[in-house]
Design an enzyme around this catalytic site. Structure first.
Site, PDB file in Angstrom:
ATOM      1  CG  ASP A  48      -0.261  -0.333   2.510  1.00 59.00           C
ATOM      2  OD1 ASP A  48       0.862  -0.858   2.480  1.00 59.00           O
ATOM      3  OD2 ASP A  48      -0.854  -0.086   3.574  1.00 59.00           O
ATOM      4  CG  ASP A  66       7.215   6.243   5.532  1.00 56.88           C
ATOM      5  OD1 ASP A  66       8.009   7.122   5.178  1.00 56.88           O
ATOM      6  OD2 ASP A  66       6.505   6.351   6.545  1.00 56.88           O
ATOM      7  CG  PHE A  81       0.428  10.112   9.542  1.00 57.00           C
ATOM      8  CD1 PHE A  81       1.195   8.962   9.530  1.00 57.00           C
ATOM      9  CD2 PHE A  81      -0.840  10.058  10.092  1.00 57.00           C
ATOM     10  CE1 PHE A  81       0.714   7.771  10.059  1.00 57.00           C
ATOM     11  CE2 PHE A  81      -1.332   8.873  10.624  1.00 57.00           C
ATOM     12  CZ  PHE A  81      -0.553   7.738  10.602  1.00 57.00           C
TER      13      PHE A  81
HETATM   14  C1  PRP Z   1       3.030   0.033   6.564  1.00 58.87           C
HETATM   15  C2  PRP Z   1       2.902  -0.319   5.106  1.00 58.87           C
HETATM   16  C3  PRP Z   1       4.219  -0.928   4.794  1.00 58.87           C
HETATM   17  C4  PRP Z   1       5.175  -0.220   5.715  1.00 58.87           C
HETATM   18  C5  PRP Z   1       5.922   0.805   4.942  1.00 58.87           C
HETATM   19  O1  PRP Z   1       2.689  -1.102   7.277  1.00 58.87           O
HETATM   20  O2  PRP Z   1       1.840  -1.193   4.862  1.00 58.87           O
HETATM   21  O3  PRP Z   1       4.217  -2.312   5.062  1.00 58.87           O
HETATM   22  O4  PRP Z   1       4.390   0.395   6.720  1.00 58.87           O
HETATM   23  O5  PRP Z   1       6.850   1.459   5.742  1.00 58.87           O
HETATM   24  P1  PRP Z   1       8.397   1.511   5.418  1.00 58.87           P
HETATM   25  O6  PRP Z   1       8.551   1.785   3.946  1.00 58.87           O
HETATM   26  O7  PRP Z   1       8.883   2.669   6.248  1.00 58.87           O
HETATM   27  O8  PRP Z   1       9.015   0.218   5.830  1.00 58.87           O
HETATM   28  P2  PRP Z   1       2.342  -1.126   8.836  1.00 58.87           P
HETATM   29  O9  PRP Z   1       3.518  -1.669   9.565  1.00 58.87           O
HETATM   30  O10 PRP Z   1       1.797   0.210   9.238  1.00 58.87           O
HETATM   31  O11 PRP Z   1       1.246  -2.247   8.936  1.00 58.87           O
HETATM   32  P3  PRP Z   1      -0.246  -2.309   8.342  1.00 58.87           P
HETATM   33  O12 PRP Z   1      -0.103  -2.595   6.865  1.00 58.87           O
HETATM   34  O13 PRP Z   1      -0.866  -3.443   9.089  1.00 58.87           O
HETATM   35  O14 PRP Z   1      -0.916  -0.987   8.611  1.00 58.87           O
END
Ligand code: PRP
Length: 183
Positions: free
Chosen positions: A102, A105, A154
């Site tokens: 999704d 970051d 955010f």
């Molecule tokens: C979010 C997203 C990615 C990750 C990206 O997941 O879905 O997996 O963060 O961040 P990064 O590029 O800094 O590594 P999250 O851990 O929030 O879990 P979720 O999908 O259950 O909301």
């Protein structure tokens, strides 16, 4: 909940823009993977919405699996720590893996997963990200399928959460700072 959520400051990517872009991504992926053994791996929980729409935009054969990892906890900053909460159901050796995320970051999650899948013997590993935050990646990597590049702020909606809320918004928007200030 539909448009006009009181906690949303501004919509960054509309429902219509998401639909149009994901249809185009599906066409590109279909062209690139036709005739190959494609496994789409969604990264729970956030990617579930993107995977559902992206796979319906494909006109080729494929299978789907999911992994659950954690890098954020409940805060709105990446911890840089990736933990596997749920592993794949099937071996991926010799298969062409497309990781569907999704949001990218810092990129730490995808970097970890891509390395992990290559170690398991995948024939190829590529990435489809619905949104990518600009200037946020620690070590920029090439991502062949990107939906939208968004400001490093955010965001919630279309699978993205704040403390597990707002995932069902049909668009991607900025949360009002008052919602997370003080946490
Ligand atoms: C979010 C997203 C990615 C990750 C990206 O997941 O879905 O997996 O963060 O961040 P990064 O590029 O800094 O590594 P999250 O851990 O929030 O879990 P979720 O999908 O259950 O909301």
């Amino acid at each position: 909940m539909a448009a006009g959520h009181p906690d949303i400051e501004r919509v960054l990517v509309t429902q219509e823009q998401l639909a149009e872009r994901i249809t185009a991504m599906g066409a590109a992926i279909s062209a690139d993977y036709r005739g190959r053994d494609l496994l789409i791996i969604g990264v729970l929980k956030g990617a579930a919405w993107f995977v559902a729409d992206l796979t319906r935009a494909l006109d080729i054969d494929f299978t789907v699996d999911f992994m659950a990892v954690s890098s954020y906890g409940n805060a709105h900053k990446s911890s840089g720590v990736v933990r596997i909460l749920k592993d794949l159901d099937t071996p991926i050796e010799g298969r062409h893996v497309l990781i569907a995320e999704d949001i990218l970051d810092t990129g730490l999650t995808l970097k970890y997963l891509a390395r992990n899948f290559r170690t398991r013997g995948a024939a190829s590993v590529e990435i489809a990200a619905c949104v990518v935050k600009e200037d946020a990646q620690e070590e920029p990597m090439s991502i062949p399928y990107v939906g939208f590049v968004i400001p490093n702020e955010f965001v919630v909606g279309y699978g993205l959460d704040y403390s597990e809320h707002y995932r069902g918004l049909p668009y991607i928007g900025l949360l009002k700072p008052a919602i997370y200030e003080g946490n």
